[in-house]
Design a protein around this motif. Structure first.
Motif, PDB file in Angstrom:
ATOM      1  N   ARG A 249      32.876 -82.002  39.655  1.00  0.00           N
ATOM      2  CA  ARG A 249      32.040 -82.490  40.749  1.00  0.00           C
ATOM      3  C   ARG A 249      32.625 -82.103  42.097  1.00  0.00           C
ATOM      4  NH1 ARG A 249      29.247 -88.199  39.188  1.00  0.00           N
ATOM      5  NH2 ARG A 249      28.977 -87.821  36.953  1.00  0.00           N
ATOM      6  N   HIS A 250      31.787 -81.566  42.955  1.00  0.00           N
ATOM      7  CA  HIS A 250      32.225 -81.200  44.295  1.00  0.00           C
ATOM      8  C   HIS A 250      32.237 -82.415  45.221  1.00  0.00           C
ATOM      9  CE1 HIS A 250      32.198 -76.999  43.233  1.00  0.00           C
ATOM     10  NE2 HIS A 250      30.932 -77.070  42.846  1.00  0.00           N
ATOM     11  N   ARG A 251      31.305 -83.326  44.982  1.00  0.00           N
ATOM     12  CA  ARG A 251      31.208 -84.507  45.842  1.00  0.00           C
ATOM     13  C   ARG A 251      31.329 -85.764  44.991  1.00  0.00           C
ATOM     14  NH1 ARG A 251      25.945 -84.060  49.510  1.00  0.00           N
ATOM     15  NH2 ARG A 251      26.899 -85.967  50.330  1.00  0.00           N
ATOM     16  N   VAL A 252      32.378 -86.534  45.248  1.00  0.00           N
ATOM     17  CA  VAL A 252      32.613 -87.780  44.521  1.00  0.00           C
ATOM     18  C   VAL A 252      33.127 -88.821  45.503  1.00  0.00           C
ATOM     19  CG1 VAL A 252      33.882 -88.926  42.657  1.00  0.00           C
ATOM     20  CG2 VAL A 252      33.189 -86.543  42.399  1.00  0.00           C
ATOM     21  N   ARG A 253      32.505 -89.943  45.506  1.00  0.00           N
ATOM     22  CA  ARG A 253      32.995 -91.040  46.343  1.00  0.00           C
ATOM     23  C   ARG A 253      34.333 -91.530  45.789  1.00  0.00           C
ATOM     24  NH1 ARG A 253      30.042 -96.892  47.287  1.00  0.00           N
ATOM     25  NH2 ARG A 253      31.080 -97.434  49.248  1.00  0.00           N
ATOM     26  N   HIS A 254      35.247 -91.880  46.672  1.00  0.00           N
ATOM     27  CA  HIS A 254      36.574 -92.381  46.283  1.00  0.00           C
ATOM     28  C   HIS A 254      37.388 -91.320  45.535  1.00  0.00           C
ATOM     29  CE1 HIS A 254      34.691 -96.163  47.318  1.00  0.00           C
ATOM     30  NE2 HIS A 254      34.012 -96.257  46.194  1.00  0.00           N
TER      31      HIS A 254
END
Length: 315
Positions: free
Chosen positions: A179-184
């Motif tokens: 994943r390129h964008r992950v919260r935390h």
């Protein structure tokens, strides 16, 4: 007069595998015509959940039936995600509503209660759809839940998923790298390292970070049996000290006697035990650290615990 037409055995078997739910395509594909379907609806044997979805029982739809209905509405590539997948994987305790259904990115499906349809980008999540009804993998489910939740909730889901052996740290790391964008993200990468070191609960993580690391105490060994039949939460073998952590609100009944027996066995073996609960570690980590540090010094450690920015003046 035409003979009465009833659902075939194969069609009923399919319904039983789908929480009692069938789509109009499945019904037609098994040769059941519109007239017998209307008769079943009219007589109350079947119900119409949606324009194209039937429930093959007279009872109200339960959560599993609603979940299957959402998957069938979403099409052949649909699957459950978010808290719905979390519930099926045993990570979420209560039946969630709305029910999240993931559909391909190029598909538009209108959300309506109890379903929330979300388009997912290809190759972000693993293509596998384990279980029935189909859902995202445990690893992708954990990351999706972390995207939606707070820091504390993210810590809880990761530790629960690994501790319960639903997944492993390497598997979660591989899913995170996809994943390129992950919260935390930063927290998750650090957390997975801590879990790999033996941390098995949010309370143990708080002890590791706010007590041990923040006050430069020696690194304890975690989840080891040692010379006793019990697993120790944190052990400092060189200093013959064991720290037990318990997040339960009370220690009544068998739990209390089990803890007492465990402490007695540790003492007989020549070790000392300090025991702390959630309130101690979360609210007074500095006091806990200085208690642990004092005992470590009594047991031969030269260095006193360091002060952290949160330490009160009188500690």
């Amino acid at each position: 007069m035409h003979p009465r037409e009833d659902p075939s055995v194969d069609l009923l078997r399919l319904a039983s595998l789908q929480g009692g739910v069938l789509s109009t395509e499945q019904v037609a594909g098994h040769g059941l015509g519109k007239a017998p379907v209307q008769r079943l609806l009219r007589q109350g044997h079947w119900q119409r959940l949606e324009r194209s979805i039937y429930l093959t029982t007279a009872q109200p739809a339960d959560w599993t039936a609603e979940a299957w209905a959402g998957v069938l509405l979403g099409g052949s590539a649909a699957r459950l995600g978010g808290s719905a997948a979390g519930f099926l994987h045993g990570l979420v305790s209560d039946e969630p509503r709305p029910i999240t259904v993931l559909v391909p990115a190029d598909q538009v499906t209108r959300s309506r209660y109890p379903w929330r349809f979300r388009r997912e980008t290809a190759d972000v999540r693993d293509r596998r759809t384990p279980g029935s009804p189909p859902r995202t993998t445990v690893e992708d489910t954990v990351l999706d839940l972390c995207d939606e939740g707070s820091v504390g909730m993210a810590i809880g889901w990761v530790t629960k998923a690994v501790q319960s052996r639903r997944t492993t740290v390497p598997q979660l790391r591989r899913a995170l790298r996809r994943r390129h964008r992950v919260r935390h993200r930063g927290l998750l990468e650090e957390l997975l390292g801590d879990v790999a070191d033996g941390v098995e609960s949010p309370l143990e993580l708080r002890y590791l970070r706010d007590v041990e690391r923040a006050h430069r105490l020696p690194k304890g060994e975690r989840q080891l049996h040692g010379r006793t039949p019990f697993r120790r939460d944190v052990a400092y073998p060189q200093y013959r000290l064991v720290v037990e952590l318990d997040g339960r609100l009370g220690h009544e009944g068998m739990h209390r006697f089990r803890d007492m027996w465990r402490d007695n066995v540790t003492t007989v073996g020549g070790e000392r035990t300090l025991r702390y609960g959630s309130f101690d570690v979360n609210v007074h980590p500095c006091l806990v650290a200085h208690q642990v540090g004092t005992v470590l010094q009594q047991q031969g450690r030269e260095d006193a615990p360091a002060r952290c920015p949160r330490c009160p003046i009188n500690v």
